[in-house]
Write an enzyme that holds these catalytic residues in place. Structure first.
Site, PDB file in Angstrom:
ATOM      1  N   PHE A 188     -12.524  -5.112  -8.591  1.00 12.11           N
ATOM      2  CA  PHE A 188     -11.620  -6.430  -7.862  1.00 12.11           C
ATOM      3  C   PHE A 188     -11.870  -6.844  -7.096  1.00 12.11           C
ATOM      4  CE2 PHE A 188      -7.227  -7.302  -5.325  1.00 12.11           C
ATOM      5  CZ  PHE A 188      -6.856  -8.384  -6.090  1.00 12.11           C
ATOM      6  N   THR A 189     -10.755  -8.386  -6.926  1.00 13.08           N
ATOM      7  CA  THR A 189     -11.440  -9.147  -5.991  1.00 13.08           C
ATOM      8  C   THR A 189     -12.663  -8.689  -4.825  1.00 13.08           C
ATOM      9  OG1 THR A 189      -9.213 -10.192  -5.621  1.00 13.08           O
ATOM     10  CG2 THR A 189     -10.515 -11.074  -7.624  1.00 13.08           C
ATOM     11  N   ASP A 199      -8.266   3.717  -5.415  1.00  9.39           N
ATOM     12  CA  ASP A 199      -7.611   2.399  -5.189  1.00  9.39           C
ATOM     13  C   ASP A 199      -6.346   2.649  -5.536  1.00  9.39           C
ATOM     14  OD1 ASP A 199      -5.648  -0.121  -4.387  1.00  9.39           O
ATOM     15  OD2 ASP A 199      -7.325  -0.633  -5.506  1.00  9.39           O
ATOM     16  N   LYS A 231       2.252  -3.237  -2.881  1.00  6.52           N
ATOM     17  CA  LYS A 231       2.400  -3.621  -3.948  1.00  6.52           C
ATOM     18  C   LYS A 231       3.344  -2.290  -4.014  1.00  6.52           C
ATOM     19  CE  LYS A 231      -1.259  -6.044  -4.075  1.00  6.52           C
ATOM     20  NZ  LYS A 231      -1.799  -6.463  -2.586  1.00  6.52           N
ATOM     21  N   ARG A 288      -6.935 -15.685 -13.348  1.00  3.88           N
ATOM     22  CA  ARG A 288      -7.839 -14.134 -12.846  1.00  3.88           C
ATOM     23  C   ARG A 288      -8.396 -14.569 -14.141  1.00  3.88           C
ATOM     24  NH1 ARG A 288      -5.671 -11.372  -8.712  1.00  3.88           N
ATOM     25  NH2 ARG A 288      -7.849 -12.829  -8.056  1.00  3.88           N
ATOM     26  N   TYR A 336       2.925   1.374  21.913  1.00  2.00           N
ATOM     27  CA  TYR A 336       1.174   1.265  21.672  1.00  2.00           C
ATOM     28  C   TYR A 336       0.766   2.287  21.049  1.00  2.00           C
ATOM     29  CZ  TYR A 336      -3.391  -0.817  22.046  1.00  2.00           C
ATOM     30  OH  TYR A 336      -4.878  -1.323  21.192  1.00  2.00           O
TER      31      TYR A 336
HETATM   32  O1  PLI Z   1      -3.721  -8.168  -1.048  1.00  2.00           O
HETATM   33  P1  PLI Z   1      -4.580  -6.642   0.489  1.00  2.00           P
HETATM   34  O2  PLI Z   1      -5.546  -7.053   1.349  1.00  2.00           O
HETATM   35  O3  PLI Z   1      -3.536  -5.976   0.807  1.00  2.00           O
HETATM   36  O4  PLI Z   1      -4.776  -5.467  -0.767  1.00  2.00           O
HETATM   37  C1  PLI Z   1      -5.712  -5.958  -1.744  1.00  2.00           C
HETATM   38  C2  PLI Z   1      -5.553  -5.433  -3.150  1.00  2.00           C
HETATM   39  C3  PLI Z   1      -6.319  -4.224  -3.301  1.00  2.00           C
HETATM   40  N1  PLI Z   1      -6.435  -3.947  -4.102  1.00  2.00           N
HETATM   41  C4  PLI Z   1      -5.813  -3.903  -5.203  1.00  2.00           C
HETATM   42  C5  PLI Z   1      -6.122  -3.609  -7.001  1.00  2.00           C
HETATM   43  C6  PLI Z   1      -5.027  -5.152  -5.071  1.00  2.00           C
HETATM   44  O5  PLI Z   1      -4.400  -5.308  -6.569  1.00  2.00           O
HETATM   45  C7  PLI Z   1      -5.268  -6.001  -4.401  1.00  2.00           C
HETATM   46  C8  PLI Z   1      -4.645  -6.743  -3.631  1.00  2.00           C
HETATM   47  N2  PLI Z   1      -4.118  -7.984  -5.113  1.00  2.00           N
HETATM   48  C9  PLI Z   1      -3.052  -9.185  -5.097  1.00  2.00           C
HETATM   49  C10 PLI Z   1      -3.299  -9.931  -3.650  1.00  2.00           C
HETATM   50  C11 PLI Z   1      -2.487  -9.288  -6.193  1.00  2.00           C
HETATM   51  O6  PLI Z   1      -2.009 -10.266  -5.632  1.00  2.00           O
HETATM   52  O7  PLI Z   1      -2.992  -8.507  -7.477  1.00  2.00           O
END
Ligand code: PLI
Length: 471
Positions: free
Chosen positions: A137-138, A228, A271, A395, A85
């Site tokens: 970004f969303t 980011d 990513k 998008r 943990y």
């Molecule tokens: O999907 P998350 O929660 O691990 O990460 C959010 C996120 C933050 N910043 C950027 C630049 C992203 O591209 C992002 C997530 N992107 C997704 C899910 C995508 O399909 O691009």
């Protein structure tokens, strides 16, 4: 899987193909479907590719997030998970990797990127403060808004033009930022939020000169600069390729220098870092770290696991090292460019220059007869799926959501459909199939009728909204 691009990938003369620096050890069968199956699946999914079952998808280009293939070393690392943990040894391995490759002092692991965005937004934004960024970004903007912040887009104008060929369309327009500081006062700026390769602009990079200048500007006004770093590795590749003085520097060196101009960063490790789950937040300031460490135990988990299993942190630590190898990035971006070249042969409209993680088709140019209220990019994603079972994502106006003040749609200039390439997953033959399907949909473009939205969730509507075809 050799590529036909040679000039653009750094070869001097003659045809010398590149190939992936790995071979395939395990395969996952794909299911091919018939047109009638896809018609039914799409209708059941409300014409939203996020609502399709993945079993109904042939080639999945929805996202590059969490969809990459892990290496044998990463899978072996999963067996070394220390599921204590507190104080898991994998946390310390991850901390070491972050310190070495990103250069920050203090690490807070999170379950994924938006977990980190939540924490930094809560810790660093006071209600009513402005948060300038290089395009929204969303999830990033939503967390900034939920913390009471007001997002302001300060990206260069070229980013909004899919045909503009500038090499660094992710750059911040320093004049726009200075103007905001003059108008609102430095004390009313929470921090500058700088994305490395700008997702919504088509994966466009930020130059080293721009982040350096941004650092100076922030220092003059006493403003913090956070990155980011989700696709920093890909950004570093573009700097190596395009920015004078960086051709001889490694991706790892460039990434480290880039981070050195910032006060901290968050990342979705799903990513660049080649894992199926995970994220992090890292800063240099102890006081801010203490606050983040306080918040992480409320929302994610203890500060030495942040919602992750020990094995996930181990896979991430190994993935970070692999992601920073020049040969890896070269083949990753090479595959995206291979697809772009095929599409170019047929004059398919897309965002240029082609970015690091995806091809962004220009849905406005596909469907000039559809208004943004008829959701051209959502329509294009639906048509592609119907044609071949390839899954892409919208998008455009759906992703942009609503203005929290007026309640009206945000109408982004870019109305795009993203073909996102997972890392180390698909072959060149898959890219050929994708290109041919895009061509077929482009040739049938005048018959597309558009969609209407019939269900809209409150937050991040693109994930769960439902549509029906217009008559
Ligand atoms: O999907 P998350 O929660 O691990 O990460 C959010 C996120 C933050 N910043 C950027 C630049 C992203 O591209 C992002 C997530 N992107 C997704 C899910 C995508 O399909 O691009």
């Amino acid at each position: 899987m050799s590529g036909k691009i040679h000039q653009t990938m750094g070869q001097q003369s003659g045809r010398r193909s590149w190939a992936e620096p790995w071979k395939i050890k395990m395969v996952e069968p794909l299911r091919m479907t018939q047109h009638e199956d896809r018609q039914k699946a799409l209708a059941d999914a409300g014409y939203n590719t996020f609502l399709l079952r993945s079993d109904d998808v042939y080639i999945d280009l929805l996202t590059d997030s969490g969809t990459s293939a892990m290496s044998d070393r990463q899978w072996a690392g999963m067996m070394l998970g220390d599921e204590a943990y507190a104080g898991s040894r994998n946390f310390y391995r991850l901390e070491e990797a972050i310190q070495k490759y990103y250069g920050y002092r203090y690490l807070v692991p999170t379950h994924q990127g938006r977990g980190a965005e939540h924490l930094i937004s809560q810790a660093a934004i006071r209600k009513g403060q402005f948060v300038p960024g290089n395009m929204y970004f969303t999830t990033t903007r939503l967390h900034q808004e939920l913390a009471g912040g007001i997002f302001v887009d300060v990206i260069v104008d070229e980013a909004h033009d899919p045909a503009d060929l500038s090499p660094f369309k992710g750059n911040v327009d320093l004049a726009k930022l200075e103007q905001l500081i003059r108008d609102q006062g430095a004390a009313n700026i929470a921090y500058v939020s700088l994305a490395t390769t700008v997702n919504m602009a088509g994966g466009q990079p930020v130059s080293m000169a721009n982040v350096k200048a941004l650092r100076e500007l922030c220092d003059r006004h006493g403003i913090k600069l956070f990155l980011d770093a989700t696709r920093l590795v890909e950004n570093a590749w573009f700097i190596q390729e395009r920015e004078p003085g960086y051709a001889g520097r490694s991706i790892a060196e460039i990434a480290l220098e880039f981070c050195s101009y910032s006060d901290g960063a968050w990342s979705s490790a799903k990513k660049d870092s080649l894992v199926n789950i995970g994220g992090w937040l890292a800063v240099n300031d102890w006081t801010l770290f203490e606050e983040l460490r306080n918040l992480v135990v409320v929302y994610e988990g203890l500060h030495t696991y942040g919602g992750l299993a020990g094995r996930d942190m181990e896979a991430m630590a190994i993935g970070i090292v692999e992601s920073m190898q020049d040969e890896h990035v070269r083949s990753r971006i090479g595959q995206v460019r291979y697809l772009a070249e095929l599409l170019d042969d047929w004059r398919i409209p897309m965002v240029r220059p082609v970015g690091g993680h995806a091809i962004f088709l220009d849905a406005r140019a596909f469907y000039p007869h559809l208004s943004q209220d008829e959701f051209p990019a959502q329509t294009l994603a639906a048509e592609l799926y119907l044609d071949s079972g390839i899954r892409s994502m919208e998008r455009g106006v759906v992703s942009a959501g609503r203005d929290p003040k007026t309640g009206g749609h945000h109408y982004p200039k870019l109305e795009l459909t993203r073909l996102t390439i997972p890392r180390r997953v698909y072959t060149q033959a898959h890219m050929d199939v994708v290109a041919e399907s895009v061509k077929a949909v482009y040739e049938a473009r005048t018959s597309a009728r558009g969609l209407k939205m019939v269900y809209e969730p409150r937050y991040l509507r693109f994930f769960q909204a439902r549509f029906e075809p217009l008559a």
